[in-house]
Design an enzyme around this catalytic site. Structure first.
Site: not given
Length: 529
Positions: A389, A392, A459
């Site tokens: 997670d 990025e 998300d």
């Protein structure tokens, strides 16, 4: 005076400080690089070293042509470049607007030769302090052309013609800069720098805000399948996926304890409902950057894994790249240079549930250290699936000019982070003898697929508007070479479980998700924990 130079298997154009080099790079494909430095770097970026192939070089008074299978590049003395397929049809040409240039592609062959006083070059290097450049590359627009791929953007358009796309990684945005054209070519912008790709009606333009050189790869094909196959050969194919990943994945924000996980799994088993994977989300750890279970809530991970496996369920755990100062690993990682640094201000990258810094996934030693910690605290208990997670990574403020990796400034190399994060786990699992590697990763860059990445769209909002965006995002991820992709069914945030409109959304999303590569439930719903 400019020079056109033949090499054994490449061609070059040289003028003043600029060198432009073209060479064959796989079947029906060429690699195109330009620099204002004395020589090119050795960086491959997303590309793999290709199998050897011999191109044909043709020369006349004004041009050099490099032909490799079904693609030909024509380069003239002014440094202008155009690409053609095996039938002589124009695929792509640079856009030049100078008094002395008339175009090298179809425009040159027409009777209406057009020159311009705009003083725009097809390749533009603007010097920056420190010896690097801001790069702009321009191509002529083609009427009727449709463009696909480029990764995952939160917008409803499958055809990217007319779109301006940021080349940067953000939560729910994955920049995978490979575009496929309806004219029969694919182009990889082989540069991890922050920038922009614009596919406007008047011209297409690629920019890199900080770079040493221009680098792109172009391939020709008569079908999407052929272009995709050649791209996969150039950047890597995903490992064989295990059959179980096509089943249902049970995931939510969040299971707080070992007992909660086992209670849910036992209820699935009691009802004889097939379940492939259960996922443990964030903050099962004592501190960010410890990469281990908190023994208070997770007293016996090995027993949990064994009971789940007895019911035919695999376990996946969330791994964040965040490291807070309270982590016992923080001092060592900081001293070794294994954390992302800031050029100005406080060294805090994200302030979610603590002030944290990301580990530097571009640093080989940092990747190895994180994997060694994960192996000891998860893999050795039998956990072989990982949820990477925040990949990025998600900065508190996306001030890309303020952060620096081992590989260089984020403005120059930032887009490679999610790929390097995935590589660390892939390499670690391979070293332990694993072959069927699939890890859930919240971002991708070109080449991520070769490290067993299952991307998901981040998300996203619980709404039909957002749902529509995912249809285009998933298809364009596949066309950009990332075949394993999924979403949070029903969206991640905003769904009211008591609202009939959300029930409708959830049902429709489920119906669609059955036909996605992976069927995975996730979301932030009541009761919020």
């Amino acid at each position: 005076m400019s020079e056109l130079i033949e090499h054994a298997n490449a061609i070059e154009w040289r003028f003043e400080r600029q060198i432009l080099r073209l060479e064959p790079w796989g079947k029906n494909s060429l690699r195109v690089r330009a620099t204002c430095a004395p020589e090119f770097t050795s960086a491959l970026h997303a590309l793999l070293t290709p199998e050897s192939c011999q191109a044909e070089i043709l020369r006349d008074a004004e041009t050099l042509t490099l032909r490799n299978g079904n693609i030909s590049a024509v380069l003239n003395l002014k440094g202008q470049l155009a690409f053609y397929n095996q039938r002589g049809e124009l695929l792509l040409e640079e856009m030049w607007r100078q008094r002395s240039t008339v175009g090298i592609g179809a425009s040159e062959k027409s009777q209406d030769k057009y020159v311009s006083a705009l003083k725009l070059d097809g390749r533009e290097f603007k010097p920056l302090p420190g010896g690097k450049y801001q790069l702009t590359v321009r191509f002529e627009a083609r009427q009727g052309e449709k463009l696909y791929g480029m990764g995952q953007y939160q917008q409803p358009w499958l055809d990217l013609k007319g779109c301006s796309l940021e080349l940067a990684q953000r939560n729910s945005q994955a920049s995978v800069p490979f575009v496929q054209s309806s004219l029969g070519y694919g182009l990889l912008w082989n540069n991890p720098a922050i920038g922009e790709a614009s596919f406007a009606k008047n011209h297409s333009q690629w920019t890199s805000r900080v770079t040493q050189e221009m680098d792109y790869w172009i391939t020709a094909g008569d079908s999407v399948m052929e272009i995709t196959r050649q791209y996969a050969k150039a950047t890597g194919t995903p490992p064989a996926a295990p059959e179980f990943i096509s089943g249902l994945w049970q995931c939510k924000l969040r299971y707080r304890t070992q007992q909660e996980v086992l209670d849910v799994a036992r209820e699935y088993h009691r009802r004889n409902l097939p379940l492939s994977v259960m996922v443990i989300d964030f903050f099962h750890w004592p501190n960010q950057g410890t990469w281990c279970f908190d023994p208070v809530d997770w007293p016996d991970p090995r027993a949990m894994v064994e009971e789940l496996e007895s019911m035919g369920i695999r376990l996946m755990v969330s791994v964040w790249p965040t490291v807070e100062a309270r982590s016992p690993l923080f001092p060592q990682m900081k001293a070794k240079g294994w954390l992302v640094t800031s050029d100005r201000g406080v060294q805090v990258n994200l302030d979610f549930m603590g002030n944290t810094t990301f580990f530097d996934a571009t640093h080989p030693q940092a990747r190895q250290f994180v994997w060694d910690t994960v192996k000891k605290n998860y893999f050795d208990y039998g956990i072989k699936l990982f949820w990477l997670d925040e990949a990025e990574p998600e900065y508190r403020a996306y001030d890309f000019d303020n952060y620096r990796y081992h590989a260089g400034p984020v403005l120059e190399v930032g887009n490679r982070y999610p790929r390097d994060f995935a590589q660390g786990f892939y390499d670690g699992l391979r070293a332990e003898g694993e072959n069927e590697i699939v890890n859930l990763v919240r971002c991708s860059w070109a080449g991520s697929q070769r490290y067993g990445v299952l991307a998901w769209s981040g998300d996203v909002h619980s709404s039909f508007h957002s749902f529509r965006n995912q249809l285009a995002a998933g298809l364009n991820m596949g066309l950009a070479g990332i075949p394993w992709w999924t979403t949070d069914i029903g969206g991640f945030q905003g769904g009211n479980i008591h609202d009939p409109a959300f029930h409708e959304l959830l049902i429709r999303w489920f119906q669609w998700a059955v036909f996605c590569p992976v069927l995975r439930m996730h979301g932030y719903r009541e009761p919020r924990i």
